[in-house]
Design a protein around this motif. Structure first.
Motif, PDB file in Angstrom:
ATOM      1  N   ALA A 300      67.919  78.475  22.799  1.00  0.00           N
ATOM      2  CA  ALA A 300      68.439  79.675  23.131  1.00  0.00           C
ATOM      3  C   ALA A 300      67.680  80.654  22.269  1.00  0.00           C
ATOM      4  N   GLU A 301      67.037  81.480  22.693  1.00  0.00           N
ATOM      5  CA  GLU A 301      66.249  82.548  21.911  1.00  0.00           C
ATOM      6  C   GLU A 301      67.052  83.581  21.123  1.00  0.00           C
ATOM      7  N   THR A 302      67.984  83.966  21.577  1.00  0.00           N
ATOM      8  CA  THR A 302      69.122  84.835  20.775  1.00  0.00           C
ATOM      9  C   THR A 302      70.562  83.989  20.931  1.00  0.00           C
ATOM     10  N   PRO A 303      71.333  84.543  19.930  1.00  0.00           N
ATOM     11  CA  PRO A 303      72.767  83.962  20.099  1.00  0.00           C
ATOM     12  C   PRO A 303      73.486  84.500  21.122  1.00  0.00           C
ATOM     13  N   GLY A 304      73.043  84.899  22.488  1.00  0.00           N
ATOM     14  CA  GLY A 304      73.928  85.660  23.434  1.00  0.00           C
ATOM     15  C   GLY A 304      74.190  86.915  23.120  1.00  0.00           C
ATOM     16  N   ILE A 305      73.145  87.549  22.434  1.00  0.00           N
ATOM     17  CA  ILE A 305      73.392  88.978  21.937  1.00  0.00           C
ATOM     18  C   ILE A 305      72.207  89.784  22.658  1.00  0.00           C
ATOM     19  N   ASP A 306      72.798  91.321  22.593  1.00  0.00           N
ATOM     20  CA  ASP A 306      71.360  92.329  22.923  1.00  0.00           C
ATOM     21  C   ASP A 306      70.876  92.565  21.475  1.00  0.00           C
ATOM     22  N   ILE A 307      69.616  91.663  21.440  1.00  0.00           N
ATOM     23  CA  ILE A 307      69.079  91.931  20.101  1.00  0.00           C
ATOM     24  C   ILE A 307      68.496  93.240  19.495  1.00  0.00           C
ATOM     25  N   ALA A 308      67.838  93.872  20.771  1.00  0.00           N
ATOM     26  CA  ALA A 308      67.622  95.540  20.422  1.00  0.00           C
ATOM     27  C   ALA A 308      68.770  96.212  19.670  1.00  0.00           C
ATOM     28  N   GLU A 309      69.884  96.087  20.631  1.00  0.00           N
ATOM     29  CA  GLU A 309      71.064  97.056  19.790  1.00  0.00           C
ATOM     30  C   GLU A 309      71.554  96.371  18.360  1.00  0.00           C
ATOM     31  N   ALA A 310      71.458  94.887  18.587  1.00  0.00           N
ATOM     32  CA  ALA A 310      71.983  94.464  17.332  1.00  0.00           C
ATOM     33  C   ALA A 310      71.279  94.932  16.168  1.00  0.00           C
ATOM     34  N   TRP A 311      69.805  94.707  16.188  1.00  0.00           N
ATOM     35  CA  TRP A 311      68.946  95.143  15.021  1.00  0.00           C
ATOM     36  C   TRP A 311      69.160  96.499  14.720  1.00  0.00           C
ATOM     37  N   GLU A 312      69.285  97.527  15.937  1.00  0.00           N
ATOM     38  CA  GLU A 312      69.272  99.079  15.528  1.00  0.00           C
ATOM     39  C   GLU A 312      70.679  99.165  14.972  1.00  0.00           C
ATOM     40  N   LEU A 313      71.752  98.496  15.311  1.00  0.00           N
ATOM     41  CA  LEU A 313      72.996  98.901  14.519  1.00  0.00           C
ATOM     42  C   LEU A 313      72.765  98.373  13.036  1.00  0.00           C
ATOM     43  N   ALA A 314      72.576  96.963  12.963  1.00  0.00           N
ATOM     44  CA  ALA A 314      72.153  96.533  11.436  1.00  0.00           C
ATOM     45  C   ALA A 314      71.322  97.469  10.708  1.00  0.00           C
ATOM     46  N   GLY A 315      70.291  98.024  11.320  1.00  0.00           N
ATOM     47  CA  GLY A 315      69.276  98.932  10.671  1.00  0.00           C
ATOM     48  C   GLY A 315      70.299 100.410  10.080  1.00  0.00           C
ATOM     49  N   GLU A 316      70.968 100.829  10.932  1.00  0.00           N
ATOM     50  CA  GLU A 316      71.670 102.077  10.559  1.00  0.00           C
ATOM     51  C   GLU A 316      72.767 101.685   9.519  1.00  0.00           C
ATOM     52  N   VAL A 317      73.451 100.436   9.676  1.00  0.00           N
ATOM     53  CA  VAL A 317      74.312  99.905   8.629  1.00  0.00           C
ATOM     54  C   VAL A 317      73.644 100.083   7.264  1.00  0.00           C
ATOM     55  N   ILE A 318      72.312  99.131   7.219  1.00  0.00           N
ATOM     56  CA  ILE A 318      72.093  99.092   5.887  1.00  0.00           C
ATOM     57  C   ILE A 318      71.280 100.340   5.403  1.00  0.00           C
ATOM     58  N   GLY A 319      70.707 101.037   6.494  1.00  0.00           N
ATOM     59  CA  GLY A 319      70.150 102.294   5.927  1.00  0.00           C
ATOM     60  C   GLY A 319      70.895 103.046   5.401  1.00  0.00           C
TER      61      GLY A 319
END
Length: 489
Positions: A300-319
């Motif tokens: 499974a390439e990603t754990p059932g998630i919208d990886i682009a949205e997950a990255w952007e969200l995580a980036g905003e949180v860490i940023g």
């Protein structure tokens, strides 16, 4: 007698309690080993020999009197130099704290002492726990025990190097975007990023000033985690039991063991993130061994998630969060830079989020919580069908020391070293899901490579139980060759 330098902490504790090894003798062997090898690697930066000896004698005397201090009775451990220790210097690798001697222990440290551990010293860190390498102006650079010309990773690089090299039976690191997992992977040891909130992070210095968040953003304090780095899964589980916040036990869920074989989803890459051939090969080999052992295994390439949205969200949180940790001048610069984030609109979502995060409006900051809940639901739904998801920790094995701005080369592509770490890890800090790193083997360059197993939130114990079964089918910890043979350069 077993070589106490490389034993797991739990096994060393059993030997001490069974009176097969004296705590003081084990400590003296450890100290001599540190004197011989640590100058080459600079993993430990503050060593409290005098008090450690006193405590080791007391540990032996307590056993003579029939007293048991706890599961780490007489075991000498170290801590990332970001965790406050009463009477022992804690610098966080920055000149602002170069002479800082705390009056009290961080809660995690206090619990280690209460479990019978001897606090031997502090392991090196990236300055203010920020970076994919471990170097700072107070203590300099840490080398990887497998090759001192390579980094042990960051920011808990000293922690992983100390455990791998036999300087410490157990170390406690911190992780906001991979800082426990990447060093464990680079140094061939085990690391646990627990569910956010399981182990208290208070008393961890990652900023030169106090950080306050609005009430609606207090959930972000669950993103950075404290966690153990060790030489066995058993030690990770032991450390979790010792350090976990008692209040978190109300949230943990202990399921009945499901019938049938364990169910493992796996991938050797993430969309758009290049990985080395060694990484693909060793993770793929691990998946094959699990399947051969009767596990249900599926790619499974990603754990059932919208990886682009997950990255952007995580980036905003860490940023946003990381900017709050910075001095005023840096915060101002990042806020100004965030205003030009629209120029990155076509670029990778994680980088776009990191740049946007510092300048988000109050309305967009409040919306992060709802977006995070959506991410949690996506991962939880996926893990409803699988017991764990296995994936890479970093695109390569340990790379050579270099300027922080310098890229790494992966499969013919250049990638920012910090972004490579964050890409594989930060989503699970944002969502709060636990992750455990296991050594998979040694690549063609003679360097260790690991993988991470993601589990359900608040089911850290179940994840570690599964990791124990998986670990029996892969290579596991082995001492770095030069150190194991006693060679000092």
């Amino acid at each position: 007698m077993n070589d106490v330098r490389f034993l797991p902490a739990s096994e060393l504790a059993r030997l001490i309690k069974d009176r097969k090894v004296r705590a003081l003798d084990a400590l003296e062997i450890q100290l001599e080993h540190i004197r011989l090898h640590n100058p080459r690697f600079n993993a430990l930066v503050t060593i409290d020999e005098q008090n450690a000896r006193v405590r080791a004698r007391e540990a032996d005397a307590a056993l003579e009197a029939g007293e048991d201090w706890g599961p780490l009775h007489g075991v000498a451990v170290t801590l990332k130099d970001t965790f406050e220790t009463a009477g022992l210097r804690t610098t966080s690798g920055t000149a602002s704290f170069a002479e800082h001697v705390p009056e009290r222990d961080a809660p995690a440290v206090e619990r280690l002492r209460s479990a019978g551990a001897i606090i031997l010293g502090k392991s090196n860190t990236a300055a203010l726990a920020d970076g994919a390498q471990t170097a700072n102006r107070v203590f300099g650079r840490t080398g990887n025990p497998w090759d001192p010309e390579r980094t042990p990773g960051g920011s808990s690089g000293g922690s992983a190097a100390a455990v791998a090299a036999g300087f410490s039976a157990l170390d406690i690191g911190s992780d906001i975007a991979g800082s426990i997992r990447m060093p464990a992977h680079f140094c061939g040891v085990y690391g646990l990023k627990p569910t956010g909130g399981r182990i208290p992070i208070q008393g961890h210095i990652a900023s030169e000033h106090a950080v306050a968040l609005p009430d609606e953003l207090l959930w972000m304090l669950l993103v950075p985690c404290a966690g153990p780095i060790a030489r066995s899964v058993e030690d990770l589980a032991l450390a979790l039991r010792v350090m976990a916040d008692p209040l978190s036990s109300a949230l943990t869920r202990r399921r009945e063991t499901p019938s049938g074989p364990p169910r493992i989803a796996w991938t050797d890459s993430l969309p758009g993130v290049p990985v080395s051939e060694d990484t693909r090969r060793l993770i793929g080999r691990a998946a094959e061994r699990l399947a051969d052992a009767g596990f249900t295994v599926d790619r499974a390439e990603t754990p059932g998630i919208d990886i682009a949205e997950a990255w952007e969200l995580a980036g905003e949180v860490i940023g946003y969060l990381n900017t709050r940790f910075q001095p005023a001048l840096v915060r101002t610069f990042r806020l100004l830079a965030s205003r030009g984030a629209s120029a990155l609109a076509r670029r990778q979502g994680l980088l776009r989020g990191l740049v946007r995060g510092p300048g988000l409006s109050r309305a967009k900051l409040r919306a992060l919580a709802d977006r995070r809940e959506a991410l949690i639901r996506q991962i939880d739904t996926f893990l409803g069908d699988w017991d764990s998801w296995i994936g890479p920790v970093y695109p390569t094995a340990a790379f050579t020391h270099r300027d922080r701005r310098a890229s790494i080369e992966v499969a013919g592509r250049s990638i920012n070293q910090d972004l490579a770490e964050i890409s594989c890890n930060v989503v699970f800090n944002t969502s709060g899901h636990p992750a455990v790193v296991l050594p998979a083997g040694v690549g063609n360059e003679g360097l260790p490579i690991g993988f991470q197993m993601i589990g359900r939130r608040w089911e850290d114990e179940e994840l570690l139980e599964l990791a124990t079964r998986v670990d029996g089918l892969v290579r596991g910890y082995e001492p770095p060759p030069d150190i194991a043979t006693g060679r000092s350069h």
